[in-house]
Design an enzyme around this catalytic site. Sequence first.
Site, PDB file in Angstrom:
ATOM      1  CG  ASP A 112      -0.618   3.530   5.004  1.00 26.77           C
ATOM      2  OD1 ASP A 112      -1.090   4.135   4.028  1.00 26.77           O
ATOM      3  OD2 ASP A 112      -1.490   3.827   6.293  1.00 26.77           O
ATOM      4  CG  HIS A 143      -2.637  -0.060   4.716  1.00 29.34           C
ATOM      5  ND1 HIS A 143      -3.664  -0.685   3.955  1.00 29.34           N
ATOM      6  CD2 HIS A 143      -3.096   1.285   5.057  1.00 29.34           C
ATOM      7  CE1 HIS A 143      -4.617   0.216   3.723  1.00 29.34           C
ATOM      8  NE2 HIS A 143      -4.484   1.287   4.487  1.00 29.34           N
ATOM      9  CG  HIS A 185     -10.391   4.796   3.975  1.00 29.03           C
ATOM     10  ND1 HIS A 185     -10.752   6.084   4.598  1.00 29.03           N
ATOM     11  CD2 HIS A 185      -9.480   4.257   3.840  1.00 29.03           C
ATOM     12  CE1 HIS A 185      -9.496   6.562   4.762  1.00 29.03           C
ATOM     13  NE2 HIS A 185      -8.630   5.398   4.401  1.00 29.03           N
ATOM     14  CG  ASP A 204      -2.455   6.468   0.372  1.00 27.16           C
ATOM     15  OD1 ASP A 204      -3.382   6.077  -0.383  1.00 27.16           O
ATOM     16  OD2 ASP A 204      -2.228   5.752   1.416  1.00 27.16           O
ATOM     17  CG  HIS A 236      -9.023   1.039   6.463  1.00 29.60           C
ATOM     18  ND1 HIS A 236      -9.056   2.347   6.945  1.00 29.60           N
ATOM     19  CD2 HIS A 236      -7.976   1.133   5.635  1.00 29.60           C
ATOM     20  CE1 HIS A 236      -8.021   3.083   6.914  1.00 29.60           C
ATOM     21  NE2 HIS A 236      -7.258   2.460   6.093  1.00 29.60           N
ATOM     22  CD  GLU A 264      -6.739   3.259   1.719  1.00 34.41           C
ATOM     23  OE1 GLU A 264      -6.254   3.101   2.833  1.00 34.41           O
ATOM     24  OE2 GLU A 264      -6.295   4.268   1.053  1.00 34.41           O
ATOM     25  CG  HIS A 269      -1.991   1.047   1.031  1.00 30.25           C
ATOM     26  ND1 HIS A 269      -3.253   0.759   0.485  1.00 30.25           N
ATOM     27  CD2 HIS A 269      -2.107   2.495   1.522  1.00 30.25           C
ATOM     28  CE1 HIS A 269      -4.115   1.684   0.593  1.00 30.25           C
ATOM     29  NE2 HIS A 269      -3.342   2.776   1.190  1.00 30.25           N
TER      30      HIS A 269
END
Length: 417
Positions: free
Chosen positions: A309, A240, A173, A45, A219, A146, A43
């Site tokens: 992450d 993650h 999420h 971003d 999540h 995600e 993961h």
Amino acid sequence: MADMLRRLALLVAFCSVPPRAAADPLRDRALELMAETPLIDGHNDLPWQMKTLFNNQLNTVDLNTLANTHTNIPKIREGRLAGQFWAAYVPCGTQYKDAVRQTLDQIDLIHRMCQKYPESFMFASSSQDIVEAFKQNRTASLIGVEGGHSIDSSLGTLRTMYQLGVRYLTLTHSCNTPWADNWLVDTPSESPEHNGLSDFGLQVIQEMNRIGMMVDLAHVSEKVMDQVLNQSRAPVIFSHSSAYTLCQHKRNVPDHILKKVRDKKGIVMVNFYNDYVTCSETANLSQVADHFDHIKNVAGPSVIGFGGDYDGVTRVPQGLEDVSKYPDLVAELLRRGWNDSEVKAALGENLLRVFREVEKVRDSLNGSWPDDVPVPLEQVQNTCRTSYGYAPAASGAVAASLGPVLLSLAVLLPRCY
């Protein structure tokens, strides 16, 4: 006397030269292992950074020189990052509005990253693609969506995203969807809506198994974790998340779930966010390694992966400041007594095994038809959603029963045209 003074001067000069950094044979060994086995991270971003900083105008950005992010191409090279699941993330605020469009924008951005930097990135949509990218010394670039709000409760949208290369979906999420509860329901801040997954949520899991999309349980609520581990035909991932026993944050994975992941032959990819590592604002590399040790001790080395992450969090541990630092963490695992096979498993062999099994389940279901039973209208009805396709009587009855509610929502929500 002159000779003695000359020797003294040489000694002073020698002592004034800064000593060379001591060689670290464990770090050298880490680099050797990373040259043999691809490091695959679950993961990152960076695509969301492109959205927030540049509104996805990739032509105005050079990923070779980009600063102030955890990730750029030189850092990727230094960190020996061989495979990356890039997050196609959009916030929960897009739910019931333009989540699908915003997610498609992020999927498009990831494709364009690969097209702009073909010498560095190779788009990957299969386990074999990761292997091929590694042979070519390029970073295999995969897509993970995600948040289940991104599919807008549509199995057709789920399938379309798979066709665009999405290979995992994080079921929630930090908000509930109309069919799944998120991790916050295990805290005082939110209440469960579905007691885990709704019936449609189970349809989503079954369809993900059928098409070959990995189910990501980062999540989600603990109840959802249990349900999916019981229902999924394929192994699951936590892209993650870290160990709950070491940091009792509900985004982390409890020991009994770690054991069920092991039994399901899945993987937990350790998150580097300080708040999930130490439950505080500060953390260091050694404390991240503690999570690797704990997961290995509870569920074995076959369950572990890397899920940094990066660029999705505001605080990262000392010693793991950006993606260039992976070799230091691998060296720390070796320092703690991890053997070569355990390190290789965590680097990428575990994820490749999971991915191949997901593909195997997909292939075994090749003769089954796509699920085309839509989500019940009453579970998704709102002022921004039309009801085309549903039986008029049913939609009329729903409208009548929800009339006062919808009237009050109309005052609160923006109109959607």
